[in-house]
Design a protein around this motif. Structure first.
Motif, mmCIF file in Angstrom:
data_model
loop_
_atom_site.group_PDB
_atom_site.id
_atom_site.type_symbol
_atom_site.label_atom_id
_atom_site.label_comp_id
_atom_site.label_asym_id
_atom_site.label_seq_id
_atom_site.Cartn_x
_atom_site.Cartn_y
_atom_site.Cartn_z
ATOM 1 N N THR A 53 -23.383 -30.533 -25.624
ATOM 2 C CA THR A 53 -24.107 -29.744 -24.625
ATOM 3 C C THR A 53 -23.141 -28.680 -24.114
ATOM 4 O O THR A 53 -21.931 -28.756 -24.359
ATOM 5 N N PRO A 54 -23.647 -27.682 -23.391
ATOM 6 C CA PRO A 54 -22.772 -26.588 -22.957
ATOM 7 C C PRO A 54 -21.570 -27.034 -22.124
ATOM 8 O O PRO A 54 -20.512 -26.405 -22.176
ATOM 9 N N GLY A 55 -21.744 -28.095 -21.339
ATOM 10 C CA GLY A 55 -20.638 -28.533 -20.490
ATOM 11 C C GLY A 55 -20.162 -29.940 -20.772
ATOM 12 O O GLY A 55 -19.454 -30.529 -19.941
ATOM 13 N N HIS A 56 -20.526 -30.498 -21.922
ATOM 14 C CA HIS A 56 -20.171 -31.880 -22.239
ATOM 15 C C HIS A 56 -18.697 -32.134 -21.931
ATOM 16 O O HIS A 56 -17.816 -31.384 -22.345
ATOM 17 N N THR A 57 -18.432 -33.213 -21.188
ATOM 18 C CA THR A 57 -17.085 -33.510 -20.698
ATOM 19 C C THR A 57 -16.751 -34.978 -20.916
ATOM 20 O O THR A 57 -17.585 -35.859 -20.703
ATOM 21 N N SER A 58 -15.519 -35.221 -21.342
ATOM 22 C CA SER A 58 -14.998 -36.581 -21.444
ATOM 23 C C SER A 58 -14.037 -36.811 -20.277
ATOM 24 O O SER A 58 -13.616 -35.857 -19.603
ATOM 25 N N TYR A 59 -13.679 -38.085 -20.053
ATOM 26 C CA TYR A 59 -12.825 -38.418 -18.919
ATOM 27 C C TYR A 59 -11.701 -39.333 -19.368
ATOM 28 O O TYR A 59 -11.938 -40.302 -20.110
ATOM 29 N N MET A 60 -10.486 -39.040 -18.900
ATOM 30 C CA MET A 60 -9.334 -39.880 -19.194
ATOM 31 C C MET A 60 -8.952 -40.666 -17.938
ATOM 32 O O MET A 60 -8.646 -40.094 -16.889
ATOM 33 N N SER A 111 -10.804 -28.779 -12.450
ATOM 34 C CA SER A 111 -11.053 -29.418 -11.158
ATOM 35 C C SER A 111 -10.382 -30.780 -11.086
ATOM 36 O O SER A 111 -10.113 -31.429 -12.099
ATOM 37 N N LYS A 112 -10.105 -31.206 -9.849
ATOM 38 C CA LYS A 112 -9.540 -32.527 -9.628
ATOM 39 C C LYS A 112 -10.658 -33.519 -9.315
ATOM 40 O O LYS A 112 -11.567 -33.231 -8.547
ATOM 41 N N LEU A 113 -10.546 -34.678 -9.910
ATOM 42 C CA LEU A 113 -11.490 -35.773 -9.686
ATOM 43 C C LEU A 113 -10.770 -36.879 -8.934
ATOM 44 O O LEU A 113 -9.586 -36.731 -8.574
ATOM 45 N N PRO A 114 -11.422 -38.010 -8.665
ATOM 46 C CA PRO A 114 -10.735 -39.115 -7.998
ATOM 47 C C PRO A 114 -9.431 -39.497 -8.705
ATOM 48 O O PRO A 114 -9.284 -39.316 -9.915
ATOM 49 N N GLU A 115 -8.510 -40.013 -7.954
ATOM 50 C CA GLU A 115 -7.181 -40.346 -8.477
ATOM 51 C C GLU A 115 -7.274 -41.247 -9.715
ATOM 52 O O GLU A 115 -8.040 -42.207 -9.747
ATOM 53 N N GLY A 116 -6.487 -40.900 -10.719
ATOM 54 C CA GLY A 116 -6.469 -41.693 -11.943
ATOM 55 C C GLY A 116 -7.439 -41.228 -12.999
ATOM 56 O O GLY A 116 -7.496 -41.803 -14.090
ATOM 57 N N VAL A 117 -8.215 -40.170 -12.698
ATOM 58 C CA VAL A 117 -9.212 -39.664 -13.641
ATOM 59 C C VAL A 117 -8.938 -38.185 -13.903
ATOM 60 O O VAL A 117 -8.759 -37.410 -12.959
ATOM 61 N N ALA A 118 -8.914 -37.804 -15.174
ATOM 62 C CA ALA A 118 -8.694 -36.408 -15.545
ATOM 63 C C ALA A 118 -9.855 -35.909 -16.393
ATOM 64 O O ALA A 118 -10.451 -36.664 -17.168
#
Length: 329
Positions: free
Chosen positions: A232-239, A217-224
């Motif tokens: 956790t099952p969906g644990h997510t990091s952000y760049m 999915s796409k997040l706000p500009e500048g964030v991946a």
């Protein structure tokens, strides 16, 4: 006796009396009260054009028995190298990160509010001390739905703490933690965590300000999105990327910097899938070290920002140094 001698004696006598008076006053005065308050818990730096503010929520004491994959003696030895006394648990910070991209004011994780006692719940106070207001936050990214990351979505009166924000939740975590069926199947001791997370997101869901997302999915500009599930099952990091500089906000990849950098195979009892958690940790350690990324961690010593250095088959944490805000780093 000459006039000069007489004047000198009078001057010395006057000085002696004055000094005695001052000494008497100083010894009889009330002791200066100690200032027992710490400074506000925020730290600021630039990543390209992005202003990054680390926010301190507080701390929890984690018992070393929660760490798995190494002997108790090895864990104690690693803690001792860091001059840590683990007799009452190891103090572990809880951090969140506020990123002003110029177009969005993004908060990654929200802290524990009062879900886990008085040592936590300071994100909003420190956000205000840093010069912002909760109403200015337009985007909240959750790395996962554990209560020490999500309970801060609520204000003290149970309303949206960030009334103008849309919250983004990894779909894997939403499917698990917001599911009444999964809650019913969970061990009784952990069902309270489901309830805390569900309560925290409820006002946003009711206002149609909650979105779930997948890894592509796409997040706000500048964030991946950087998938890092395991804890956790969906644990997510952000760049976050700006002008060739990158900041990886990695959530709960590390709970004990003293142990897990040198032994990435060590897990924590709260991991939902230990094998995947180790895999995610080793992958992000390697990428952060190779690419010299700035890293921000929810449970690294405040401000929780620094670099990862490769050391043979292991790694080491290199914390940022306090300094002026610079845009040329």
């Amino acid at each position: 006796m000459t006039t000069i001698q007489s004047f000198t004696r009078r001057a010395l006598l006057t000085l002696t009396v004055a000094t005695s008076t001052l000494l008497a006053a100083s010894t009889s005065a009330e002791p200066v009260a100690k200032q027992n308050n710490q400074v506000p818990g925020y730290y600021r730096m630039m990543v390209g054009d992005f202003e990054v503010t680390a926010l301190y929520d507080g701390y929890v004491d984690i018992g070393t028995q929660l760490l798995k994959g190494a002997s108790a003696d090895d864990i104690q030895s690693l803690l001792a190298k860091m001059f840590l006394d683990s007799s009452n648990g190891v103090q572990t910070a809880v951090n969140a990160f506020l990123i002003n991209t110029g177009n969005n004011l993004v908060l990654v994780d929200t802290g524990a509010a009062k879900c886990f006692g008085p040592a936590l719940g300071n994100i909003q106070d420190n956000l205000k001390a840093a010069g912002y207001t909760p109403e200015q936050v337009d985007t909240v990214l959750l790395t996962h739905l554990h209560p020490d990351h999500a309970c801060g979505l609520l204000s003290a009166d149970g309303k949206s703490a960030y009334p103008n924000a849309t919250i983004y939740i990894p779909k894997g975590d939403a499917d698990y933690w917001l599911s009444s069926a999964e809650q019913a199947k969970a061990p009784e001791a952990t069902r309270g965590r489901f309830a805390m997370s569900q309560k925290a997101v409820a006002p946003y869901a009711a206002a149609d300000k909650m979105q779930t997302f997948k890894p592509d999915s796409k997040l706000p500009e500048g964030v991946a999105v950087v998938p890092s599930n395991g804890h956790t099952p969906g644990h997510t990091s952000y760049m976050f990327s700006s002008k060739g500089q990158d900041l990886l906000v990695w959530g709960d990849i590390v709970h004990s910097h003293s142990v897990q950098f040198s032994h990435p195979e060590v897990t924590i009892e709260f991991d939902s899938d230990s094998a995947k958690a180790v895999q995610a940790r080793k992958k992000l350690f390697a990428e952060a070290a190779e690419d010299k990324l700035w890293v921000a961690g929810a449970h690294l010593p405040f401000p929780g920002i620094g670099h990862v250095r490769k050391e043979g088959d292991a790694y080491a944490w290199v914390p940022t140094e306090f300094g002026p805000i610079r845009s040329d780093r």
